[in-house]
Design an enzyme around this catalytic site. Structure first.
Site, mmCIF file in Angstrom:
data_model
loop_
_atom_site.group_PDB
_atom_site.id
_atom_site.type_symbol
_atom_site.label_atom_id
_atom_site.label_comp_id
_atom_site.label_asym_id
_atom_site.label_seq_id
_atom_site.Cartn_x
_atom_site.Cartn_y
_atom_site.Cartn_z
ATOM 1 N N TYR A 230 -14.869 1.121 -0.661
ATOM 2 C CA TYR A 230 -13.689 0.928 0.174
ATOM 3 C C TYR A 230 -13.533 2.093 1.152
ATOM 4 O O TYR A 230 -13.765 3.246 0.780
ATOM 5 C CB TYR A 230 -12.430 0.845 -0.693
ATOM 6 C CG TYR A 230 -12.393 -0.327 -1.639
ATOM 7 C CD1 TYR A 230 -11.582 -1.431 -1.383
ATOM 8 C CD2 TYR A 230 -13.159 -0.340 -2.802
ATOM 9 C CE1 TYR A 230 -11.533 -2.509 -2.247
ATOM 10 C CE2 TYR A 230 -13.128 -1.419 -3.673
ATOM 11 C CZ TYR A 230 -12.313 -2.499 -3.393
ATOM 12 O OH TYR A 230 -12.270 -3.566 -4.245
ATOM 13 N N HIS A 238 -9.505 -3.641 1.963
ATOM 14 C CA HIS A 238 -10.563 -4.445 1.378
ATOM 15 C C HIS A 238 -11.856 -3.633 1.402
ATOM 16 O O HIS A 238 -12.035 -2.744 2.242
ATOM 17 C CB HIS A 238 -10.746 -5.750 2.155
ATOM 18 C CG HIS A 238 -9.611 -6.710 1.994
ATOM 19 N ND1 HIS A 238 -9.362 -7.369 0.806
ATOM 20 C CD2 HIS A 238 -8.649 -7.117 2.861
ATOM 21 C CE1 HIS A 238 -8.303 -8.148 0.954
ATOM 22 N NE2 HIS A 238 -7.852 -8.008 2.182
ATOM 23 N N LYS A 269 -18.411 -8.711 3.533
ATOM 24 C CA LYS A 269 -18.814 -7.338 3.283
ATOM 25 C C LYS A 269 -20.280 -7.191 3.671
ATOM 26 O O LYS A 269 -20.986 -8.173 3.868
ATOM 27 C CB LYS A 269 -18.623 -6.962 1.809
ATOM 28 C CG LYS A 269 -17.247 -7.306 1.246
ATOM 29 C CD LYS A 269 -17.135 -6.969 -0.209
ATOM 30 C CE LYS A 269 -15.973 -7.688 -0.875
ATOM 31 N NZ LYS A 269 -14.734 -7.689 -0.145
#
Length: 304
Positions: A230, A238, A269
Protein backbone atom coordinates in the site's frame (compact mmCIF):
# COMPACT_ATOMS: atom_id res chain seq x y z
CA UNK A 1 -5.37 9.78 25.78
CA UNK A 2 -2.62 12.34 25.34
CA UNK A 3 0.44 11.00 23.54
CA UNK A 4 2.79 11.91 26.39
CA UNK A 5 0.57 10.30 29.06
CA UNK A 6 1.67 6.84 27.98
CA UNK A 7 5.14 7.21 26.46
CA UNK A 8 6.43 4.53 24.12
CA UNK A 9 9.90 3.18 25.01
CA UNK A 10 12.64 3.54 22.42
CA UNK A 11 13.73 1.01 21.39
CA UNK A 12 10.55 -0.90 22.16
CA UNK A 13 10.42 -4.58 23.20
CA UNK A 14 8.75 -7.15 20.95
CA UNK A 15 7.55 -10.22 22.83
CA UNK A 16 8.61 -13.56 21.35
CA UNK A 17 6.29 -16.36 22.47
CA UNK A 18 6.61 -19.83 20.90
CA UNK A 19 8.25 -18.29 17.85
CA UNK A 20 5.57 -15.64 17.32
CA UNK A 21 6.30 -11.91 17.55
CA UNK A 22 3.63 -10.03 19.49
CA UNK A 23 2.80 -6.53 20.72
CA UNK A 24 0.37 -6.13 23.63
CA UNK A 25 0.44 -2.39 24.35
CA UNK A 26 -2.12 -0.31 22.44
CA UNK A 27 0.15 2.75 22.56
CA UNK A 28 3.02 0.75 21.03
CA UNK A 29 0.74 -0.73 18.34
CA UNK A 30 -0.44 2.75 17.36
CA UNK A 31 3.13 4.05 17.39
CA UNK A 32 4.62 1.41 15.08
CA UNK A 33 1.74 1.82 12.62
CA UNK A 34 1.83 5.60 12.60
CA UNK A 35 5.60 6.07 12.74
CA UNK A 36 7.16 2.94 11.22
CA UNK A 37 4.53 1.75 8.67
CA UNK A 38 4.04 -1.56 10.52
CA UNK A 39 0.46 -2.92 10.46
CA UNK A 40 0.72 -6.51 11.69
CA UNK A 41 -2.42 -8.58 12.24
CA UNK A 42 -4.69 -8.49 15.29
CA UNK A 43 -5.22 -11.99 16.67
CA UNK A 44 -6.90 -11.44 20.05
CA UNK A 45 -10.39 -12.80 20.62
CA UNK A 46 -13.02 -12.85 23.36
CA UNK A 47 -12.72 -15.92 25.63
CA UNK A 48 -16.44 -16.73 25.54
CA UNK A 49 -16.65 -16.10 21.76
CA UNK A 50 -13.52 -17.84 20.64
CA UNK A 51 -14.98 -18.81 17.25
CA UNK A 52 -15.61 -15.26 16.08
CA UNK A 53 -13.01 -13.94 13.68
CA UNK A 54 -14.49 -10.66 12.44
CA UNK A 55 -13.60 -8.20 15.19
CA UNK A 56 -10.27 -9.20 16.66
CA UNK A 57 -8.19 -7.25 19.16
CA UNK A 58 -4.82 -7.22 20.85
CA UNK A 59 -2.27 -8.72 20.79
CA UNK A 60 -0.92 -7.70 17.41
CA UNK A 61 1.16 -10.34 15.67
CA UNK A 62 4.07 -9.20 13.53
CA UNK A 63 5.56 -11.18 10.70
CA UNK A 64 9.22 -12.10 11.02
CA UNK A 65 9.94 -9.50 8.32
CA UNK A 66 8.18 -6.74 10.27
CA UNK A 67 9.95 -7.66 13.50
CA UNK A 68 13.34 -7.85 11.82
CA UNK A 69 13.08 -4.54 9.98
CA UNK A 70 12.23 -2.81 13.27
CA UNK A 71 15.22 -4.40 14.99
CA UNK A 72 17.66 -3.73 12.16
CA UNK A 73 16.76 -0.04 12.10
CA UNK A 74 17.16 0.33 15.87
CA UNK A 75 13.47 0.80 16.72
CA UNK A 76 12.94 -2.44 18.66
CA UNK A 77 14.51 -5.53 20.19
CA UNK A 78 13.23 -9.08 20.68
CA UNK A 79 12.72 -10.48 24.20
CA UNK A 80 11.89 -13.93 25.50
CA UNK A 81 8.55 -13.00 27.07
CA UNK A 82 8.05 -16.19 29.09
CA UNK A 83 11.52 -16.00 30.63
CA UNK A 84 11.15 -12.32 31.50
CA UNK A 85 7.80 -12.88 33.20
CA UNK A 86 9.04 -15.81 35.26
CA UNK A 87 12.08 -13.92 36.44
CA UNK A 88 10.10 -10.75 37.08
CA UNK A 89 7.40 -12.47 39.12
CA UNK A 90 9.98 -14.35 41.17
CA UNK A 91 11.81 -11.12 42.03
CA UNK A 92 8.66 -9.10 42.68
CA UNK A 93 8.05 -8.27 46.35
CA UNK A 94 4.76 -9.09 48.02
CA UNK A 95 4.17 -5.45 48.98
CA UNK A 96 4.58 -4.36 45.35
CA UNK A 97 2.17 -7.05 44.19
CA UNK A 98 -0.47 -6.00 46.74
CA UNK A 99 -0.02 -2.36 45.78
CA UNK A 100 -0.56 -3.22 42.12
CA UNK A 101 -3.71 -5.22 42.91
CA UNK A 102 -5.00 -2.29 44.95
CA UNK A 103 -4.40 0.01 41.99
CA UNK A 104 -6.38 -2.35 39.72
CA UNK A 105 -9.26 -2.28 42.23
CA UNK A 106 -9.16 1.51 42.22
CA UNK A 107 -9.30 1.62 38.42
CA UNK A 108 -12.13 -0.93 38.43
CA UNK A 109 -14.13 1.13 40.93
CA UNK A 110 -13.63 4.23 38.78
CA UNK A 111 -14.89 2.37 35.71
CA UNK A 112 -17.97 1.15 37.62
CA UNK A 113 -18.70 4.66 38.85
CA UNK A 114 -18.47 6.10 35.34
CA UNK A 115 -20.70 3.33 33.95
CA UNK A 116 -23.35 4.00 36.62
CA UNK A 117 -23.33 7.73 36.02
CA UNK A 118 -23.73 7.22 32.28
CA UNK A 119 -26.64 4.82 32.87
CA UNK A 120 -28.37 7.38 35.09
CA UNK A 121 -27.85 10.09 32.50
CA UNK A 122 -29.39 7.88 29.80
CA UNK A 123 -32.38 7.12 32.01
CA UNK A 124 -32.95 10.78 32.81
CA UNK A 125 -32.69 11.71 29.13
CA UNK A 126 -35.21 9.01 28.19
CA UNK A 127 -37.67 10.21 30.84
CA UNK A 128 -37.31 13.77 29.61
CA UNK A 129 -38.07 12.63 26.08
CA UNK A 130 -41.30 11.03 27.29
CA UNK A 131 -42.27 14.18 29.22
CA UNK A 132 -42.07 12.48 32.61
CA UNK A 133 -39.45 14.81 34.02
CA UNK A 134 -39.51 18.60 34.20
CA UNK A 135 -43.32 19.15 33.75
CA UNK A 136 -45.22 21.52 36.01
CA UNK A 137 -48.19 20.47 38.15
CA UNK A 138 -50.65 22.96 36.66
CA UNK A 139 -52.89 25.39 38.55
CA UNK A 140 -52.85 24.45 42.24
CA UNK A 141 -56.34 25.79 42.71
CA UNK A 142 -57.81 23.34 40.19
CA UNK A 143 -56.10 20.28 41.60
CA UNK A 144 -58.15 18.08 43.86
CA UNK A 145 -56.93 16.68 47.15
CA UNK A 146 -56.12 13.27 45.65
CA UNK A 147 -53.88 14.84 43.04
CA UNK A 148 -52.21 16.90 45.80
CA UNK A 149 -51.59 13.71 47.75
CA UNK A 150 -50.09 12.06 44.69
CA UNK A 151 -47.88 15.10 44.07
CA UNK A 152 -46.64 15.02 47.66
CA UNK A 153 -45.96 11.32 47.33
CA UNK A 154 -43.95 11.93 44.17
CA UNK A 155 -42.01 14.69 45.92
CA UNK A 156 -41.27 12.42 48.86
CA UNK A 157 -40.14 9.64 46.54
CA UNK A 158 -37.95 12.06 44.63
CA UNK A 159 -36.37 13.26 47.86
CA UNK A 160 -35.57 9.70 48.87
CA UNK A 161 -34.14 8.81 45.46
CA UNK A 162 -30.40 9.31 44.91
CA UNK A 163 -29.45 12.55 43.19
CA UNK A 164 -28.57 12.06 39.51
CA UNK A 165 -24.86 12.31 38.92
CA UNK A 166 -23.88 11.02 42.38
CA UNK A 167 -23.15 7.33 42.47
CA UNK A 168 -23.80 5.67 45.87
CA UNK A 169 -20.47 4.15 46.84
CA UNK A 170 -21.95 1.22 48.75
CA UNK A 171 -23.81 -0.10 45.67
CA UNK A 172 -20.74 -0.11 43.47
CA UNK A 173 -18.65 -3.15 42.83
CA UNK A 174 -15.32 -2.78 41.05
CA UNK A 175 -15.09 -3.89 37.44
CA UNK A 176 -12.55 -6.66 37.10
CA UNK A 177 -9.66 -5.47 34.93
CA UNK A 178 -7.38 -7.77 32.98
CA UNK A 179 -4.27 -5.75 32.11
CA UNK A 180 -3.03 -6.14 28.56
CA UNK A 181 0.57 -5.49 29.58
CA UNK A 182 2.67 -6.27 32.65
CA UNK A 183 4.59 -2.98 32.58
CA UNK A 184 3.99 -1.87 35.27
CA UNK A 185 4.41 -3.59 37.70
CA UNK A 186 7.21 -5.54 36.02
CA UNK A 187 10.10 -3.57 34.52
CA UNK A 188 10.88 -3.68 30.82
CA UNK A 189 13.32 -6.35 29.73
CA UNK A 190 16.84 -4.95 29.35
CA UNK A 191 18.23 -4.62 25.85
CA UNK A 192 21.16 -6.80 26.95
CA UNK A 193 18.77 -9.78 27.09
CA UNK A 194 17.61 -9.31 23.49
CA UNK A 195 17.25 -12.38 21.28
CA UNK A 196 19.01 -12.71 17.90
CA UNK A 197 17.47 -11.33 14.72
CA UNK A 198 14.41 -13.26 13.51
CA UNK A 199 14.86 -15.70 10.65
CA UNK A 200 13.19 -14.34 7.53
CA UNK A 201 12.12 -15.80 4.15
CA UNK A 202 13.82 -15.04 0.85
CA UNK A 203 11.27 -12.30 0.17
CA UNK A 204 12.69 -10.16 2.99
CA UNK A 205 15.05 -8.02 0.82
CA UNK A 206 12.07 -6.90 -1.27
CA UNK A 207 10.09 -6.20 1.91
CA UNK A 208 12.94 -4.15 3.39
CA UNK A 209 13.42 -2.26 0.12
CA UNK A 210 9.75 -1.28 -0.23
CA UNK A 211 9.46 -0.49 3.48
CA UNK A 212 12.36 1.95 3.20
CA UNK A 213 10.35 3.73 0.49
CA UNK A 214 7.45 4.33 2.87
CA UNK A 215 5.10 1.53 1.79
CA UNK A 216 2.75 -0.38 4.11
CA UNK A 217 2.16 -4.13 3.97
CA UNK A 218 -0.60 -6.62 4.57
CA UNK A 219 -0.49 -10.40 4.00
CA UNK A 220 -0.85 -11.32 0.32
CA UNK A 221 -1.97 -14.93 0.73
CA UNK A 222 -5.43 -14.41 -0.77
CA UNK A 223 -3.80 -12.99 -3.91
CA UNK A 224 -1.19 -15.73 -4.21
CA UNK A 225 1.75 -13.45 -3.38
CA UNK A 226 3.91 -12.55 -0.39
CA UNK A 227 2.59 -9.06 0.32
CA UNK A 228 -0.15 -6.63 -0.57
CA UNK A 229 1.70 -3.31 -0.82
CA UNK A 230 0.00 0.00 0.00
CA UNK A 231 1.23 3.55 -0.69
CA UNK A 232 -0.16 4.65 2.69
CA UNK A 233 -2.10 3.30 5.64
CA UNK A 234 -4.42 0.46 4.48
CA UNK A 235 -7.28 2.17 6.32
CA UNK A 236 -7.06 5.02 3.79
CA UNK A 237 -5.60 3.52 0.61
CA UNK A 238 -6.07 0.56 -1.70
CA UNK A 239 -3.01 -1.56 -2.39
CA UNK A 240 -0.99 -0.79 -5.50
CA UNK A 241 1.12 -3.95 -5.80
CA UNK A 242 0.93 -7.69 -5.30
CA UNK A 243 4.56 -8.35 -4.41
CA UNK A 244 6.54 -11.59 -4.56
CA UNK A 245 10.20 -11.79 -3.55
CA UNK A 246 12.60 -14.22 -5.22
CA UNK A 247 16.32 -14.98 -5.14
CA UNK A 248 18.48 -13.30 -7.76
CA UNK A 249 19.33 -16.50 -9.68
CA UNK A 250 16.08 -18.32 -8.93
CA UNK A 251 14.25 -19.92 -11.81
CA UNK A 252 10.49 -19.54 -11.94
CA UNK A 253 7.72 -20.60 -14.28
CA UNK A 254 6.60 -18.11 -16.90
CA UNK A 255 3.00 -19.13 -16.17
CA UNK A 256 3.42 -17.72 -12.65
CA UNK A 257 4.23 -14.32 -14.11
CA UNK A 258 1.28 -14.52 -16.50
CA UNK A 259 -1.05 -15.60 -13.71
CA UNK A 260 0.22 -12.93 -11.33
CA UNK A 261 -0.02 -10.23 -13.97
CA UNK A 262 -3.56 -11.17 -14.94
CA UNK A 263 -4.71 -11.47 -11.33
CA UNK A 264 -3.13 -8.16 -10.38
CA UNK A 265 -4.68 -6.36 -13.33
CA UNK A 266 -8.04 -7.96 -12.57
CA UNK A 267 -8.06 -6.48 -9.06
CA UNK A 268 -6.64 -3.13 -10.25
CA UNK A 269 -3.12 -3.72 -8.98
CA UNK A 270 0.28 -4.38 -10.51
CA UNK A 271 2.15 -7.63 -9.99
CA UNK A 272 5.58 -6.85 -8.50
CA UNK A 273 8.49 -9.26 -8.72
CA UNK A 274 11.78 -8.39 -7.05
CA UNK A 275 14.93 -9.66 -5.40
CA UNK A 276 18.32 -8.71 -4.04
CA UNK A 277 21.11 -8.24 -6.58
CA UNK A 278 23.72 -10.63 -5.22
CA UNK A 279 26.35 -9.43 -7.73
CA UNK A 280 26.12 -5.76 -6.83
CA UNK A 281 28.17 -3.93 -4.22
CA UNK A 282 26.57 -3.46 -0.80
CA UNK A 283 25.22 -0.03 0.08
CA UNK A 284 25.22 1.57 3.53
CA UNK A 285 21.85 2.75 4.88
CA UNK A 286 21.35 5.66 7.27
CA UNK A 287 21.46 3.33 10.28
CA UNK A 288 24.84 1.96 9.20
CA UNK A 289 23.46 -1.36 7.96
CA UNK A 290 25.05 -2.70 4.78
CA UNK A 291 22.53 -4.08 2.32
CA UNK A 292 22.70 -5.04 -1.32
CA UNK A 293 20.45 -3.21 -3.77
CA UNK A 294 17.13 -4.68 -4.81
CA UNK A 295 15.65 -4.66 -8.28
CA UNK A 296 11.91 -4.88 -8.78
CA UNK A 297 9.76 -5.20 -11.89
CA UNK A 298 6.04 -4.47 -12.07
CA UNK A 299 3.95 -6.50 -14.51
CA UNK A 300 0.51 -5.62 -15.84
CA UNK A 301 -1.66 -7.61 -18.21
CA UNK A 302 -2.57 -5.63 -21.34
CA UNK A 303 -4.86 -6.52 -24.18
CA UNK A 304 -3.05 -6.60 -27.55
Amino acid sequence: MAPDSNPVPSPLPISCITGRYLLFDIAVISHVRRTHNICGVLIGTIPNLSQQNVFLGIPLELTSEEARVLVERGHAYIVNDVKQHREGLMEMKRADRLEWMKELDRQGMEMSREALLKAEERSEKALRGKGLVGKGHGDTESVNSKAEGDAESLIDDAAKAPVAGVAPEKKLEPTFITPTTSHPPLPLAPISSALPLPAVPKSYPLFRYLHSRGYFFMPGLRFGCNYSVYPGDPLRFHSHFLATGVDWDEEFDLLDIIGGGRLGTGVKKAYLLGGEDSDAQAEVEENGLEVKPVRALSIEWAGL
